[in-house]
Design a protein around this motif. Structure first.
Motif, mmCIF file in Angstrom:
data_model
loop_
_atom_site.group_PDB
_atom_site.id
_atom_site.type_symbol
_atom_site.label_atom_id
_atom_site.label_comp_id
_atom_site.label_asym_id
_atom_site.label_seq_id
_atom_site.Cartn_x
_atom_site.Cartn_y
_atom_site.Cartn_z
ATOM 1 N N TYR A 115 0.877 -1.163 0.000
ATOM 2 C CA TYR A 115 0.000 0.000 0.000
ATOM 3 C C TYR A 115 0.915 1.214 0.000
ATOM 4 N N MET A 116 0.773 2.081 -0.999
ATOM 5 C CA MET A 116 1.686 3.211 -1.141
ATOM 6 C C MET A 116 0.907 4.505 -1.344
ATOM 7 N N VAL A 117 1.582 5.616 -1.089
ATOM 8 C CA VAL A 117 1.065 6.944 -1.415
ATOM 9 C C VAL A 117 2.130 7.672 -2.211
ATOM 10 N N ILE A 118 1.696 8.443 -3.216
ATOM 11 C CA ILE A 118 2.628 9.061 -4.152
ATOM 12 C C ILE A 118 2.008 10.343 -4.686
ATOM 13 N N HIS A 119 2.838 11.237 -5.159
ATOM 14 C CA HIS A 119 2.324 12.434 -5.810
ATOM 15 C C HIS A 119 1.788 12.041 -7.196
ATOM 16 N N ARG A 120 0.602 12.558 -7.539
ATOM 17 C CA ARG A 120 -0.006 12.207 -8.826
ATOM 18 C C ARG A 120 0.923 12.521 -9.998
ATOM 19 N N ALA A 121 1.637 13.637 -9.894
ATOM 20 C CA ALA A 121 2.533 14.018 -10.985
ATOM 21 C C ALA A 121 3.635 12.984 -11.187
ATOM 22 N N ASP A 122 4.160 12.434 -10.093
ATOM 23 C CA ASP A 122 5.195 11.407 -10.205
ATOM 24 C C ASP A 122 4.637 10.131 -10.828
ATOM 25 N N LEU A 123 3.446 9.726 -10.377
ATOM 26 C CA LEU A 123 2.827 8.513 -10.917
ATOM 27 C C LEU A 123 2.553 8.682 -12.412
ATOM 28 N N HIS A 124 2.016 9.822 -12.780
ATOM 29 C CA HIS A 124 1.705 10.068 -14.189
ATOM 30 C C HIS A 124 2.978 10.069 -15.028
ATOM 31 N N LEU A 235 4.259 12.934 1.370
ATOM 32 C CA LEU A 235 4.668 12.675 -0.008
ATOM 33 C C LEU A 235 6.171 12.897 -0.132
ATOM 34 N N LYS A 236 6.834 12.029 -0.889
ATOM 35 C CA LYS A 236 8.270 12.201 -1.097
ATOM 36 C C LYS A 236 8.566 13.431 -1.937
#
Length: 433
Positions: A115-124, A235-236
């Motif tokens: 289970y992770m959390v990430i910035h949408r911009a990084d994922l995209h 968020l990192k």
């Protein structure tokens, strides 16, 4: 039984199709990756002139990270993401912990992926670069105006036309593709709730001794209160604490789309009397923006009668965000399409494949959409007997089906997180045999 990875390794068995995808967001790029990995030629048409994602944090639950791992993206995702140690549900009054779910150990042990959390911009960006690296053609400033489902072909507002074997609509909850498929416009409605988002530098939060555990160890913290709840996680990217507030508002017949300016002082007044630590966090916000949460009517059908077109992601099944499953369901759509198209031997099979895709995916997304709506009611209970009973149940910590903490509900969490695209396709094929 063949795993999704095994199927991808056999990509050369498929008869190559040309697939055009309208939409270059998370759903469109995911479908492009899944289909390119099994040998198809893919073109993505994105209406925006630049590649970007609006928003800040996004949750990547185990069913999503499983798909990303199968696409060879887990290492890239992990380098930009945090793995929260726990999901902690708190009372809005004083921050008292009502329920806590261990995410860091128990989920990875039970579900194999994180289970992770990430910035949408990084994922995209990770998805975009993967798609480009696989040879997906991505065209910006390419907005759909017409679709000829018989050819099939797609015409842009600039007059350009693209023909294909398959067209996929992944252009979000305000979907032109959905409108063209239905033949009429049924825009999303105001759900009666809005989301307010802002970020705070983790370094600033860490200077406040009473707030340190909102940043370290990395956890998902959420406060539940009358007609509102709040979520925070680190968020990192840029060392930020992501803060998301959801509250009821008066329904506006003139629906406002996209981010709108919000008065931070008005927001602070609206949440006055909440946990003093949460109020302190609100006091650190410099500015914020708000989005109306939209309620989309269920798509009547995902596929065209000609058998050449299908919707996916929010275009097909936009859901409220109270289970954090919106993007995950788009990834699952893409994964199922990848499995179904991995063994196509003749283009005459396309119609059957798209119908099977809808048959597999529509009931699941409808179930999760319904559960998400139910969770909204649980989170936002007004003070009273029902709220007290909910809190007692949380404190007793005897998880069962319908438990008010979705992370700990053994039935719901299993249904959400243990989904496997390959198994879903195999089960459907057995039912049809």
């Amino acid at each position: 039984m063949e795993s999704l990875t095994d199927r991808n390794k056999g990509a050369t068995r498929a008869t190559p199709c040309h697939i055009v995808i309208a939409g270059g967001g998370l759903a469109g790029l995911s479908a492009a990756i899944a289909l390119r990995l099994v040998g198809h030629n893919v073109t993505v048409l994105e209406r925006m002139p630049v590649v970007h994602e609006i928003g800040a944090g996004i949750q990547v639950p185990p069913n999503a990270s499983k798909v990303l791992a199968n696409w060879g993206l887990l290492e890239a995702i992990e380098s930009h993401a945090f793995k929260p140690h726990a999901a902690i549900m708190r009372s809005y009054r004083d921050g008292k912990v009502l329920s806590s779910t261990n995410l860091y150990d128990s989920i990875e042990i039970s579900h194999l992926t994180a289970y992770m959390v990430i910035h949408r911009a990084d994922l995209h960006k990770i998805l975009y670069e993967k798609a480009l690296g696989l040879g997906v053609a991505i065209h910006l400033s390419s907005e759909v105006s017409k679709i000829d489902f018989a050819v099939p072909s797609l015409e842009l507002t600039n007059g350009e036309t693209y023909t294909a074997d398959v067209i996929l609509g992944a252009d979000g909850e305000r979907s032109a593709c959905q409108r063209l498929l239905r033949g009429f416009d049924d825009p999303p409605k105001d759900s009666g709730d809005e989301v307010i988002r802002f970020t705070v530098k983790c370094s600033d939060v860490l200077r406040e001794s009473q707030l340190i555990d909102l940043v370290y160890p990395p956890n998902i913290n959420f406060w539940i209160g009358p007609e509102a709840h709040a979520i925070t996680y680190s968020l990192k990217k840029d060392g930020l604490l992501n803060v998301v507030l959801t509250r009821a508002h008066a329904i506006d017949d003139q629906v406002k789309y996209g981010p709108q300016p919000a008065d931070i002082e008005e927001v602070r007044k609206a949440f006055a009397g909440w946990d003093p630590r949460f109020e302190r966090l609100l006091g650190m916000a410099q500015q914020c923006a708000k989005w109306t949460l939209l309620l989309s009517s269920k798509s009547l059908k995902w596929t065209s009668k000609e058998g050449t077109f299908a919707l996916l992601g929010d275009s097909a099944h936009a859901m409220l965000p109270f289970l954090g499953q919106g993007a995950a369901q788009a990834f699952e759509d893409a994964a199922v399409l990848g499995v179904l198209f991995s063994n196509i031997t003749n283009k005459t099979q396309i119609s059957e494949i798209l119908l099977k895709y809808e048959k597999i995916r529509a009931p699941r997304t409808e179930y999760l959409s319904h559960r998400s709506l139910s969770m909204k009611e649980i989170f936002a209970m007004k003070d009273g007997d029902a709220q007290r009973n909910r809190d007692i149940q949380l404190l007793q910590n005897e998880p069962m089906e319908g438990f008010p903490n979705p992370f700990s509900d053994p039935v719901l969490s299993k249904a959400m997180w243990e989904y496997d695209a390959g198994k879903a396709v195999d089960e459907s094929e057995r039912e049809d045999a």
